[in-house]
Design a protein around this motif. Structure first.
Motif, PDB file in Angstrom:
ATOM      1  N   ILE A  84      -2.054   4.295  -5.369  1.00  0.00           N
ATOM      2  CA  ILE A  84      -1.577   5.763  -4.494  1.00  0.00           C
ATOM      3  C   ILE A  84      -2.245   5.235  -3.230  1.00  0.00           C
ATOM      4  O   ILE A  84      -3.567   4.986  -2.909  1.00  0.00           O
ATOM      5  CB  ILE A  84      -2.401   6.792  -5.122  1.00  0.00           C
ATOM      6  N   TYR A  85      -1.681   5.832  -2.157  1.00  0.00           N
ATOM      7  CA  TYR A  85      -2.213   5.908  -0.585  1.00  0.00           C
ATOM      8  C   TYR A  85      -2.354   7.343  -0.374  1.00  0.00           C
ATOM      9  O   TYR A  85      -1.194   7.934  -0.479  1.00  0.00           O
ATOM     10  CB  TYR A  85      -1.359   5.158   0.365  1.00  0.00           C
ATOM     11  N   ILE A  86      -3.561   7.880  -0.042  1.00  0.00           N
ATOM     12  CA  ILE A  86      -3.601   9.183   0.755  1.00  0.00           C
ATOM     13  C   ILE A  86      -4.001   9.214   1.755  1.00  0.00           C
ATOM     14  O   ILE A  86      -5.151   8.851   2.167  1.00  0.00           O
ATOM     15  CB  ILE A  86      -4.690  10.017  -0.471  1.00  0.00           C
ATOM     16  N   GLY A  87      -3.061   9.996   2.666  1.00  0.00           N
ATOM     17  CA  GLY A  87      -3.148   9.765   3.997  1.00  0.00           C
ATOM     18  C   GLY A  87      -4.077  10.683   4.583  1.00  0.00           C
ATOM     19  O   GLY A  87      -4.405  11.659   3.912  1.00  0.00           O
ATOM     20  N   GLY A  88      -4.281  10.744   6.104  1.00  0.00           N
ATOM     21  CA  GLY A  88      -5.166  11.546   6.759  1.00  0.00           C
ATOM     22  C   GLY A  88      -4.340  12.875   7.087  1.00  0.00           C
ATOM     23  O   GLY A  88      -3.312  13.256   6.776  1.00  0.00           O
ATOM     24  N   GLY A  89      -5.330  13.694   7.787  1.00  0.00           N
ATOM     25  CA  GLY A  89      -4.780  14.898   8.248  1.00  0.00           C
ATOM     26  C   GLY A  89      -6.067  15.972   7.880  1.00  0.00           C
ATOM     27  O   GLY A  89      -7.207  15.691   8.231  1.00  0.00           O
ATOM     28  N   ASN A  90      -5.559  17.213   7.449  1.00  0.00           N
ATOM     29  CA  ASN A  90      -6.762  18.313   7.424  1.00  0.00           C
ATOM     30  C   ASN A  90      -7.304  18.261   6.067  1.00  0.00           C
ATOM     31  O   ASN A  90      -6.574  18.438   4.840  1.00  0.00           O
ATOM     32  CB  ASN A  90      -6.151  19.579   7.439  1.00  0.00           C
ATOM     33  N   THR A  91      -8.540  17.777   5.863  1.00  0.00           N
ATOM     34  CA  THR A  91      -9.249  17.728   4.524  1.00  0.00           C
ATOM     35  C   THR A  91      -9.392  18.938   3.733  1.00  0.00           C
ATOM     36  O   THR A  91      -9.283  18.867   2.563  1.00  0.00           O
ATOM     37  CB  THR A  91     -10.491  17.166   5.110  1.00  0.00           C
ATOM     38  N   PHE A  92      -9.635  19.928   4.216  1.00  0.00           N
ATOM     39  CA  PHE A  92      -9.505  21.360   3.818  1.00  0.00           C
ATOM     40  C   PHE A  92      -8.364  21.452   3.255  1.00  0.00           C
ATOM     41  O   PHE A  92      -8.205  22.145   1.926  1.00  0.00           O
ATOM     42  CB  PHE A  92      -9.831  22.569   4.771  1.00  0.00           C
ATOM     43  N   TYR A  93      -7.205  21.423   3.713  1.00  0.00           N
ATOM     44  CA  TYR A  93      -6.071  21.740   3.187  1.00  0.00           C
ATOM     45  C   TYR A  93      -5.735  20.482   1.839  1.00  0.00           C
ATOM     46  O   TYR A  93      -5.004  20.990   0.960  1.00  0.00           O
ATOM     47  CB  TYR A  93      -4.690  21.520   4.132  1.00  0.00           C
ATOM     48  N   LEU A  94      -5.892  19.336   2.264  1.00  0.00           N
ATOM     49  CA  LEU A  94      -5.819  18.488   1.063  1.00  0.00           C
ATOM     50  C   LEU A  94      -6.667  18.695  -0.221  1.00  0.00           C
ATOM     51  O   LEU A  94      -5.990  18.765  -1.332  1.00  0.00           O
ATOM     52  CB  LEU A  94      -6.242  17.097   1.608  1.00  0.00           C
ATOM     53  N   LEU A  95      -7.917  19.213   0.061  1.00  0.00           N
ATOM     54  CA  LEU A  95      -8.840  19.433  -1.222  1.00  0.00           C
ATOM     55  C   LEU A  95      -8.048  20.526  -1.813  1.00  0.00           C
ATOM     56  O   LEU A  95      -8.200  20.755  -3.138  1.00  0.00           O
ATOM     57  CB  LEU A  95     -10.161  19.595  -1.010  1.00  0.00           C
ATOM     58  N   ASN A  96      -7.781  21.756  -1.045  1.00  0.00           N
ATOM     59  CA  ASN A  96      -7.434  22.834  -1.551  1.00  0.00           C
ATOM     60  C   ASN A  96      -5.899  22.860  -2.704  1.00  0.00           C
ATOM     61  O   ASN A  96      -5.885  23.214  -3.546  1.00  0.00           O
ATOM     62  CB  ASN A  96      -7.185  23.842  -0.586  1.00  0.00           C
ATOM     63  N   ALA A  97      -5.165  21.857  -1.866  1.00  0.00           N
ATOM     64  CA  ALA A  97      -4.045  21.368  -2.804  1.00  0.00           C
ATOM     65  C   ALA A  97      -4.138  20.747  -3.894  1.00  0.00           C
ATOM     66  O   ALA A  97      -3.492  21.021  -4.884  1.00  0.00           O
ATOM     67  CB  ALA A  97      -2.933  20.702  -1.830  1.00  0.00           C
ATOM     68  N   LEU A  98      -5.166  19.830  -4.129  1.00  0.00           N
ATOM     69  CA  LEU A  98      -5.383  18.947  -5.047  1.00  0.00           C
ATOM     70  C   LEU A  98      -5.943  19.949  -6.387  1.00  0.00           C
ATOM     71  O   LEU A  98      -5.728  19.837  -7.512  1.00  0.00           O
ATOM     72  CB  LEU A  98      -6.576  18.043  -4.907  1.00  0.00           C
ATOM     73  N   ARG A  99      -6.753  21.177  -5.929  1.00  0.00           N
ATOM     74  CA  ARG A  99      -7.367  21.880  -6.650  1.00  0.00           C
ATOM     75  C   ARG A  99      -6.114  22.839  -7.198  1.00  0.00           C
ATOM     76  O   ARG A  99      -5.883  23.277  -8.304  1.00  0.00           O
ATOM     77  CB  ARG A  99      -8.481  22.793  -6.174  1.00  0.00           C
ATOM     78  N   GLU A 100      -5.450  23.609  -6.531  1.00  0.00           N
ATOM     79  CA  GLU A 100      -4.458  24.513  -6.773  1.00  0.00           C
ATOM     80  C   GLU A 100      -3.097  23.953  -7.639  1.00  0.00           C
ATOM     81  O   GLU A 100      -2.774  24.558  -8.465  1.00  0.00           O
ATOM     82  CB  GLU A 100      -3.653  24.977  -5.449  1.00  0.00           C
TER      83      GLU A 100
END
Length: 223
Positions: A84-100
């Motif tokens: 899996i390759y997880i790219g950059g961008g907004n870290t808060f959005y990414l972590l929130n999406a992983l949780r939700e």
């Protein structure tokens, strides 16, 4: 077996050494899974998909599948991929999406079962202890309330795109939260194998703990 690659977030020329080591670790007969969702509303996903091909096609990865919706994904869905390759961008959005979506739990299970993951910038920061190391560059549009990362790196947080001008901000973070930091420039990456974390890439990294700043040289293990 190496199963976690994290980079400081450079362009493909800056991360070439890290990218090549990643490619050597995976099964090229299986497709790579690309997750660009940290770029939500920043760069169109089709442009992200073009970019990931530009990085890895020359290195021998020709089949890449992109996921932009992580809802209801399971560990079984990941079995057909090399990594899996997880790219950059907004870290808060990414972590929130992983949780939700619940995919954060799936991702942890995948890593714990020795699945190979490459995280760049935001995709790297989420594997540290805490993601507030990104707060100087990423707005918290999601109104995320808790900031614990997946914590795979011996209780270190990750600081990406490191420059020496960041030193005061990092020291302030370490003092405020009592969390040590691995600072990665855009040419720098780390690889994790079992409980060993080693530096790779083109530049040294720096460890900030207490009031100290220590250099980590290439191919050196992080203690």
């Amino acid at each position: 077996m190496v199963n976690l690659f994290l980079s400081g977030g450079g362009d493909k020329e800056q991360t070439e050494i890290i990218d090549k080591e990643f490619v050597r670790a995976i099964d090229l007969n299986k497709p790579l899974l690309y997750i660009p969702i940290a770029m939500h509303e920043e760069i169109p996903y089709k442009d992200c998909y073009t970019w990931i091909h530009s990085v890895f096609n020359p290195l021998g990865i020709t089949e890449i599948e992109m996921w932009t919706d992580l809802e209801a994904k399971s560990l079984e869905d990941l079995r057909g991929f090399s990594s899996i390759y997880i790219g950059g961008g907004n870290t808060f959005y990414l972590l929130n999406a992983l949780r939700e979506t619940g995919f954060g739990k799936v991702l942890k299970e995948y890593v714990d079962k020795k699945g190979i993951v490459y995280g760049g910038s935001a995709g790297a920061i989420i594997f540290g202890r805490d993601i507030l190391t990104s707060s100087h560059m990423d707005p918290n549009h999601t109104n995320l309330k808790t900031f614990e990362g997946l914590n795979y790196l011996q209780n270190y947080s990750i600081w990406c795109h490191y420059e020496t001008s960041n030193d005061d901000l990092i020291k302030e973070y370490v003092y405020k939260y009592g969390i040590s930091v691995i600072a990665l420039s855009e040419e720098t990456g780390i690889v994790m194998s079992e409980d060993t974390v080693k530096l790779i890439g083109g530049s040294p990294a720096y460890i900030f703990r207490n009031r100290d700043k220590d250099v980590v040289k290439l191919n050196e293990e992080i203690q």
